[in-house]
Design a protein around this motif. Structure first.
Motif, PDB file in Angstrom:
ATOM      1  N   THR A 148     -19.841 -33.970   6.569  1.00  0.00           N
ATOM      2  CA  THR A 148     -19.043 -33.201   7.520  1.00  0.00           C
ATOM      3  C   THR A 148     -19.589 -33.357   8.923  1.00  0.00           C
ATOM      4  O   THR A 148     -20.754 -33.717   9.126  1.00  0.00           O
ATOM      5  CB  THR A 148     -18.993 -31.718   7.122  1.00  0.00           C
ATOM      6  OG1 THR A 148     -18.056 -31.039   7.957  1.00  0.00           O
ATOM      7  CG2 THR A 148     -20.356 -31.053   7.257  1.00  0.00           C
TER       8      THR A 148
ATOM      9  N   PRO B 224     -15.543 -27.766   7.869  1.00  0.00           N
ATOM     10  CA  PRO B 224     -14.698 -28.958   7.992  1.00  0.00           C
ATOM     11  C   PRO B 224     -15.021 -29.832   9.203  1.00  0.00           C
ATOM     12  O   PRO B 224     -15.614 -29.393  10.183  1.00  0.00           O
ATOM     13  CB  PRO B 224     -13.297 -28.357   8.136  1.00  0.00           C
ATOM     14  CG  PRO B 224     -13.539 -27.059   8.860  1.00  0.00           C
ATOM     15  CD  PRO B 224     -14.852 -26.547   8.308  1.00  0.00           C
TER      16      PRO B 224
ATOM     17  N   THR C   6     -11.344 -29.920   5.296  1.00  0.00           N
ATOM     18  CA  THR C   6     -11.044 -28.488   5.206  1.00  0.00           C
ATOM     19  C   THR C   6     -12.237 -27.821   4.544  1.00  0.00           C
ATOM     20  O   THR C   6     -12.936 -28.443   3.725  1.00  0.00           O
ATOM     21  CB  THR C   6      -9.769 -28.205   4.384  1.00  0.00           C
ATOM     22  OG1 THR C   6      -9.926 -28.745   3.072  1.00  0.00           O
ATOM     23  CG2 THR C   6      -8.547 -28.826   5.058  1.00  0.00           C
TER      24      THR C   6
END
Length: 400
Positions: free
Chosen positions: A318, A350, A368
């Motif tokens: 991420t 996210p 997400t």
């Protein structure tokens, strides 16, 4: 102190919601510049955080740093005045120092003359000014310092602070905050290269995307209170996690203009050494917080490092900095904060805006918020000029 939230919990809620703080520049008129967007810290009122006597002698970056340090100390429950003398110190990272303060005094020098330059210019511009002002304000007379390794600085500062803890310091305030959103700073950002010329905040900074065209600059960062785990447990401190591993390597480019590629990139070596320092294997890492440079060559090089370590799509990756921009020395520090809160809440935050993952970036990019069982997080950072740093953060207070 972040473009998408002031204070730990407000910022973290924005991160999990995917709320971006990147938008049009407002701190100066950017109409004539090719890049007109940035990640600005919004809603910070100087007088809410600092006494009036400090305002004439501080740059915006120092004000943000002083506020972050105060909040970190309050959150830690530690009273530095109750510690033995010379047992509490400060190590921060900086890339620009008090850039805006320096610009203002240079303008006074050339437009009005030397007698109109503030005496505070002698230190307010300096890289170590945040360390110094935090130390003075809280009476921290222990070992202190500053590191200057651009985006890698936030991790390097934590490592230096850890060394001081191991030498006997009781607590260290550490991390990084940067801000250079002024015309002089903007000229430096543009001259340095790497900025996206796309002025749509949702399409400018797209790490690992086929449309990646550079990064967006932001301001802010994070500061921490670091102490030995036994001492923290003894005083009943709230612990967000443990700084269990660290390493740094260096890439020596053939020329200043040579783009970063997988060949010669030692980012993977930094990660391996950090894992060894933590006593862990690659299979123990549950999430990676990527450096996410936002240029095709640099992204491919980082993806190659991740693939070499974990295999294709081998670990969730991420880049919450897509919501803030790259914060120079503050960037990796903010990623450490995100990693610690991820471990606390068992969720991977996210990466926003990246839509079309490039074929040469075979990674499991989290777009997400994703609940997950998280024990250990790896944070990667690369600083301009060849600096690679890697840190391992672990859930719980740890044994050391």
């Amino acid at each position: 102190m972040a473009p998408n939230g002031l204070g730990t919990e407000a910022w973290w809620a924005a991160v999990l919601a995917g709320t971006s703080g990147i938008g049009p520049l407002t701190r100066f008129d950017a109409a004539r510049y090719p890049v007109k967007i940035a990640g600005e810290v919004d809603g910070f009122v100087d007088t809410d955080h600092l006494p009036s006597r400090l305002l004439p002698q501080t740059d915006r970056v120092t004000r943000l740093s002083l506020a972050a340090a105060r909040q970190a100390l309050d959150d830690s429950g530690c009273d530095p005045a109750a510690l033995p003398a010379h047992q509490a110190g400060v190590v921060t990272a900086s890339s620009a120092g008090g850039f805006e303060f320096g610009q203002r005094e240079l303008q006074a020098l050339w437009s009005k003359g030397g007698q109109h330059v503030s005496a505070y210019q002698s230190f307010a511009w300096f890289y170590a000014v945040n360390t110094g002002q935090i130390s003075i304000r809280h009476g921290l007379r222990g070992s202190s310092g500053v590191v200057v390794t651009e985006q890698a600085g936030g991790l390097d500062a934590l490592a230096h602070a850890r060394r001081q803890i191991r030498k006997g310091s009781h607590i260290m305030i550490t991390g990084g905050v940067d801000s250079a959103l002024c015309p002089w700073g903007w000229a430096a950002h543009l001259a340095g290269g790497g900025l996206s010329r796309v002025n749509d905040p949702t399409r400018a900074y797209l790490p690992f995307d086929t449309a990646a065209s550079g990064h967006v600059v932001g301001e802010g960062g994070a500061l921490f209170v670091l102490e030995a785990a036994p001492a923290a447990r003894a005083r009943g401190a709230r612990s967000y996690g443990t700084f269990t591993g660290y390493a740094a390597t260096f890439d020596a480019p053939a020329t200043v203009d040579t783009p970063l590629t997988a060949d010669g990139c030692r980012l993977a070596d930094a990660a391996r050494l950090a894992l060894a320092d933590a006593g862990l294997n690659t299979g123990d890492i549950d999430v990676v917080f990527a450096d996410a440079a936002g240029t095709r060559g640099a992204d491919a090089a980082e993806a190659a490092a991740l693939t070499a370590l974990f295999g294709p799509h081998g670990v969730p990756v991420t880049a919450p900095k897509t919501m803030t921009g790259r914060l120079l020395a503050g960037g990796a520090a903010l990623d450490v904060a995100a990693a610690l809160l991820s471990l606390r809440d068992q969720v991977v935050p996210p990466t926003v805006h990246t839509r079309d993952l490039a074929d040469d970036c075979p990674i499991d990019l989290v777009t997400t918020a994703r609940p997950a069982r998280l024990r250990h997080a790896l944070v990667l950072a690369r600083g301009r000029g060849g600096f690679n740093s890697a840190a391992v953060l672990s859930h719980g207070p740890g044994p050391h």
